[in-house]
Motif scaffolding. Sequence first.
Motif, PDB file in Angstrom:
ATOM      1  N   GLN A   1      -5.090   7.877   5.693  1.00  0.00           N
ATOM      2  CA  GLN A   1      -4.856   6.496   5.127  1.00  0.00           C
ATOM      3  C   GLN A   1      -5.395   5.344   5.907  1.00  0.00           C
ATOM      4  O   GLN A   1      -5.736   4.431   5.450  1.00  0.00           O
ATOM      5  CB  GLN A   1      -3.466   6.378   4.961  1.00  0.00           C
ATOM      6  CG  GLN A   1      -2.917   5.154   4.436  1.00  0.00           C
ATOM      7  CD  GLN A   1      -1.123   5.045   4.408  1.00  0.00           C
ATOM      8  OE1 GLN A   1      -0.756   6.009   3.668  1.00  0.00           O
ATOM      9  NE2 GLN A   1      -0.610   4.039   4.713  1.00  0.00           N
TER      10      GLN A   1
ATOM     11  N   GLU B   1       0.724  -1.155   0.059  1.00  0.00           N
ATOM     12  CA  GLU B   1      -0.047   0.001  -0.052  1.00  0.00           C
ATOM     13  C   GLU B   1       0.987   1.077   0.056  1.00  0.00           C
ATOM     14  O   GLU B   1       0.322   2.242  -0.573  1.00  0.00           O
ATOM     15  CB  GLU B   1      -0.972   0.006   1.274  1.00  0.00           C
ATOM     16  CG  GLU B   1      -1.839   1.093   1.376  1.00  0.00           C
ATOM     17  CD  GLU B   1      -2.831   0.997   2.428  1.00  0.00           C
ATOM     18  OE1 GLU B   1      -3.974   1.705   2.454  1.00  0.00           O
ATOM     19  OE2 GLU B   1      -2.281   0.642   3.690  1.00  0.00           O
ATOM     20  N   GLY B   2       1.828   1.191   0.618  1.00  0.00           N
ATOM     21  CA  GLY B   2       2.685   2.326   0.577  1.00  0.00           C
ATOM     22  C   GLY B   2       3.662   2.436   1.873  1.00  0.00           C
ATOM     23  O   GLY B   2       3.611   1.446   2.523  1.00  0.00           O
TER      24      GLY B   2
END
Length: 262
Positions: A30, A15-16
């Motif tokens: 987020q 996802e990051g």
Amino acid sequence: LNPEMQLLLKLQRLEGPAVESIPISRARRQIVASSKLVGGNQPIGAVTDRTIDGPGGPLPLRFYTPRGLKGPAPALVYLHGGGWIYGNLESHDALCRFLAEEAQVRVIAVDYRLAPEAPFPAGLDDCLVAWTWITEHAQGLGIDASRIAIGGDSAGGNLAAIIAQHAVGDADVAAPAFQLLIYPATDFLSVSDSRMTYADGFFLTKGFMDLAEENYLVGNEDKADKRLSPVHHDPTGIAPAYVVTAGFDPPLDEVKACADKM
């Protein structure tokens, strides 16, 4: 590690960057997006939002009523996790819906103030005011005043445990009938073995916990304060508790120690 958790951790890495490595405002968005993705669309009878007067201004509450529930019913006042710096009504919406439906109780979620904008003890003060208001207005809310529980996860579990302890020694605060403590933070004073063993690679990291503490505690607070570290205080007379922990969670040891002490 549970295979489903392995998959979630893999998806999280794809996802990051970790939330603790990005600005808090971005991380908050987020976390809400991720929570909605994982939580899905949980059925519920009714959801109602309202505000009450809080120590820092309007204090939002969200009421969940399961399908088919009628008359005065048990209730759970739920305090969300997020390290005292993340989380809101949206991040834990699916969980509150699930708890309400599966337990057939009214659930009331509290959108308490967060650090760094509002450091300790602002969030705790909000939760205590919300708890007092709900218990005092139980009849009008369709709640059985003798069956109101307090609960939360992680930072919210910490706040819930503290309120339950506070109620033992304060005649003006209604004692909960039950505690639901989901891997609660219980100890700011000590660093347990599990905190080091599981410091990285799992959902909760040492970096996350350090960031949370740095933003939540900005003064010269005594970390053994009963408003911070419930494991260090006498649990005599406290409400019965269901305590959840996880095998690869950094606070594993302190959660078990708190449960053992109770």
